[in-house]
Design an enzyme around this catalytic site. Sequence first.
Site, PDB file in Angstrom:
ATOM      1  N   CYS A 155       0.825  -1.206   0.000  1.00 30.34           N
ATOM      2  CA  CYS A 155       0.000   0.000   0.000  1.00 30.34           C
ATOM      3  C   CYS A 155       0.856   1.251   0.000  1.00 30.34           C
ATOM      4  CB  CYS A 155      -0.879   0.033   1.244  1.00 30.34           C
ATOM      5  SG  CYS A 155      -1.963  -1.386   1.394  1.00 30.34           S
ATOM      6  N   GLY A 199      -0.799   0.813  -5.117  1.00 29.19           N
ATOM      7  CA  GLY A 199      -2.076   0.143  -4.898  1.00 29.19           C
ATOM      8  C   GLY A 199      -3.157   0.776  -5.743  1.00 29.19           C
ATOM      9  N   ASN A 207       0.674   0.363   5.883  1.00 29.02           N
ATOM     10  CA  ASN A 207       1.287  -0.333   4.766  1.00 29.02           C
ATOM     11  C   ASN A 207       2.129  -1.452   5.341  1.00 29.02           C
ATOM     12  OD1 ASN A 207       4.187   0.466   2.738  1.00 29.02           O
ATOM     13  ND2 ASN A 207       2.641  -1.075   2.364  1.00 29.02           N
ATOM     14  N   GLY A 208       1.892  -2.685   4.893  1.00 28.25           N
ATOM     15  CA  GLY A 208       2.703  -3.790   5.383  1.00 28.25           C
ATOM     16  C   GLY A 208       1.866  -4.965   5.799  1.00 28.25           C
ATOM     17  N   CYS A 235      12.868  -3.893   2.732  1.00 27.59           N
ATOM     18  CA  CYS A 235      12.476  -4.803   1.654  1.00 27.59           C
ATOM     19  C   CYS A 235      13.252  -4.517   0.367  1.00 27.59           C
ATOM     20  CB  CYS A 235      10.980  -4.584   1.418  1.00 27.59           C
ATOM     21  SG  CYS A 235      10.348  -5.432   0.005  1.00 27.59           S
ATOM     22  N   TYR A 285      11.436  -3.402  -7.589  1.00 28.25           N
ATOM     23  CA  TYR A 285      10.193  -3.373  -8.351  1.00 28.25           C
ATOM     24  C   TYR A 285       9.184  -2.335  -7.889  1.00 28.25           C
ATOM     25  CZ  TYR A 285       5.360  -4.853  -9.159  1.00 28.25           C
ATOM     26  OH  TYR A 285       4.035  -4.865  -9.446  1.00 28.25           O
ATOM     27  N   ASP A 344      14.042  -7.529 -17.280  1.00 25.18           N
ATOM     28  CA  ASP A 344      12.862  -7.293 -16.427  1.00 25.18           C
ATOM     29  C   ASP A 344      13.309  -7.350 -14.971  1.00 25.18           C
ATOM     30  OD1 ASP A 344      10.288  -6.685 -15.705  1.00 25.18           O
ATOM     31  OD2 ASP A 344       9.388  -8.548 -16.411  1.00 25.18           O
ATOM     32  N   CYS A 368       6.869 -13.776   1.032  1.00 23.29           N
ATOM     33  CA  CYS A 368       7.100 -12.607   1.881  1.00 23.29           C
ATOM     34  C   CYS A 368       6.024 -12.572   2.963  1.00 23.29           C
ATOM     35  CB  CYS A 368       7.024 -11.345   1.039  1.00 23.29           C
ATOM     36  SG  CYS A 368       7.081  -9.866   2.044  1.00 23.29           S
ATOM     37  N   CYS A 397      16.305  -6.635   3.437  1.00 22.16           N
ATOM     38  CA  CYS A 397      15.683  -7.936   3.657  1.00 22.16           C
ATOM     39  C   CYS A 397      15.857  -8.728   2.365  1.00 22.16           C
ATOM     40  CB  CYS A 397      14.197  -7.802   3.987  1.00 22.16           C
ATOM     41  SG  CYS A 397      13.383  -9.413   4.093  1.00 22.16           S
TER      42      CYS A 397
HETATM   43  P1  AMP Z   1       5.014 -13.383 -13.417  1.00 21.23           P
HETATM   44  O1  AMP Z   1       4.279 -13.308 -14.685  1.00 21.23           O
HETATM   45  O2  AMP Z   1       4.187 -13.985 -12.333  1.00 21.23           O
HETATM   46  O3  AMP Z   1       6.364 -14.017 -13.522  1.00 21.23           O
HETATM   47  O4  AMP Z   1       5.237 -11.886 -12.916  1.00 21.23           O
HETATM   48  C1  AMP Z   1       6.387 -11.169 -13.234  1.00 21.23           C
HETATM   49  C2  AMP Z   1       6.061  -9.708 -13.346  1.00 21.23           C
HETATM   50  O5  AMP Z   1       5.333  -9.284 -12.174  1.00 21.23           O
HETATM   51  C3  AMP Z   1       7.299  -8.858 -13.439  1.00 21.23           C
HETATM   52  O6  AMP Z   1       7.260  -8.209 -14.689  1.00 21.23           O
HETATM   53  C4  AMP Z   1       7.209  -7.876 -12.295  1.00 21.23           C
HETATM   54  O7  AMP Z   1       7.357  -6.540 -12.761  1.00 21.23           O
HETATM   55  C5  AMP Z   1       5.851  -8.070 -11.693  1.00 21.23           C
HETATM   56  N1  AMP Z   1       5.910  -8.201 -10.222  1.00 21.23           N
HETATM   57  C6  AMP Z   1       6.948  -8.534  -9.440  1.00 21.23           C
HETATM   58  N2  AMP Z   1       6.618  -8.561  -8.137  1.00 21.23           N
HETATM   59  C7  AMP Z   1       5.312  -8.253  -8.076  1.00 21.23           C
HETATM   60  C8  AMP Z   1       4.375  -8.091  -7.007  1.00 21.23           C
HETATM   61  N3  AMP Z   1       4.742  -8.268  -5.743  1.00 21.23           N
HETATM   62  N4  AMP Z   1       3.108  -7.737  -7.319  1.00 21.23           N
HETATM   63  C9  AMP Z   1       2.736  -7.575  -8.607  1.00 21.23           C
HETATM   64  N5  AMP Z   1       3.567  -7.698  -9.655  1.00 21.23           N
HETATM   65  C10 AMP Z   1       4.852  -8.037  -9.401  1.00 21.23           C
END
Ligand code: AMP
Length: 473
Positions: free
Chosen positions: A12, A38, A112-113, A246, A252, A355, A392, A447
Amino acid sequence: MFGEIKGLNEECGIVGIWGHKEAASLAYIALHTLQHRGQEGAGIVVKSGNKLIQHRGLGLVSEVFSKEKIDKLEGNSAIGHVRYTTAGHNEIANVQPFLFHFAHGSLAMCHNGNLINATTLRKQLEEEGSIFHSSSDTEVLAHLITKSNKKTLIEKIKEAFSMLKGGFAFIVFTQNEMIAALDPNGFRPLSIGKLRDSYIIASETCVFDTIGADFIRDVSPGEIVIINNDGIKIERYTNDTELAICSMEFIYFARPDSNIYGVNIHTARKNMGKALAKEEKIKADVVCGVPDSGISAAIGYAEESKIPYEIGLIKNRYVARTFIQPSNELREQGVKMKLSAVRGVVEGKSVVVVDDSIVRGITSKRIVNLLREAGAKEVHFKVSSPPLMYPCFYGIDIQTTRELIAYDHSIEEIRELIGADSLQFISQDGLINSINLPFSNKYKGLCMAYFNGDYPTALYDYEKEMKDKFKTC
Ligand code: AMP
């Protein structure tokens, strides 16, 4: 058990503004700036005279608040929240800030958390007669505060915070003050800013730039920040702290224009790209990044490898969130609506694509496909995080090992599954040194649990149980 933990994780964004006649408008702009944290719900509570009033709703900040709604939130202080929800729990009762009315006044709060002992505390409170209205952790804190026997509100809040375990950045708001606090490991970022005589608390420093405020400092683990008409006071509710922020915030989650403990997010991501290029050398024609979170690392990769950076993938920013997809064929088309490859850039080329992470491997597989369909000769996939192998417990939406492709697949197996010619993840040291926080403790204050299972907090019996379950599912 899975259900329990799934409902609790919340990525959040939070903001608090004390002492500005346009507090609701500033909170609106701030939430808009934090929208990446969010998109499922948003809310603002303002202090209007001696009353706290609220508006909240499901959806984007711009969908929840019209000009009329903001005008109605007249007051000189405000707190706000944007909410990311995990499936099944996106209901209005869980949209923050929460507002509670008691005999001696009102209390609003947002956070948030993720608390790792929320279930235990909740059970205890329910047994003692507390009634809960939502499934959010925030309500647990409200009950702990109101049940405390301490004399002053600050003492009650300090006592309540010391009972919480996990990752949390909270803002508590009353008619008289705004109180912010961070967990003993500082898992989530939280910063203090100043706009003339007003104080601002925000999840990310990009908020200060947007509203023209000056950054004062980051909130440290275990600190409690008390802001009222007399000014600002920073105290601690615990000395038992150890920073473990984190690493996914740097990889990301946070915006590239934010700084955390003085480290700019874009620069950290660029360094991750450079580290990837240093750790494994390959020959290729172009480097491109997956928009948006892979772009900074791709620029760094190109700079270090001397392979030209190109825009090989385009993201359409205007894809409706609730696009109705009538058939499987069109559903596949929906992916292309969101992301497309630039044929003129990648056709006949050996392409490095960067990525930020691979979670389930779905996105990376689609990207490799898109690039191949657009004529790429070779696709070399580079990832600016180490393989995500552990869930996590502190607020990032990576909840079960079952979801994580790297948990039960080798790098070679993942490469094959996503269809790339090669696949590289950054090393753990490469990541730590790219972020390079100015701290000398373990992992330089990060972390790293998602990558190595080294959780900074003790996991209680039931969390241990869940962790073991996750490992076997
Ligand atoms: P996936 O298709 O499940 O491998 O998702 C990978 C993509 O999800 C990457 O391009 C990341 O930018 C994005 N991503 C990474 N961590 C998260 C997260 N905690 N919540 C939503 N998207 C994420």
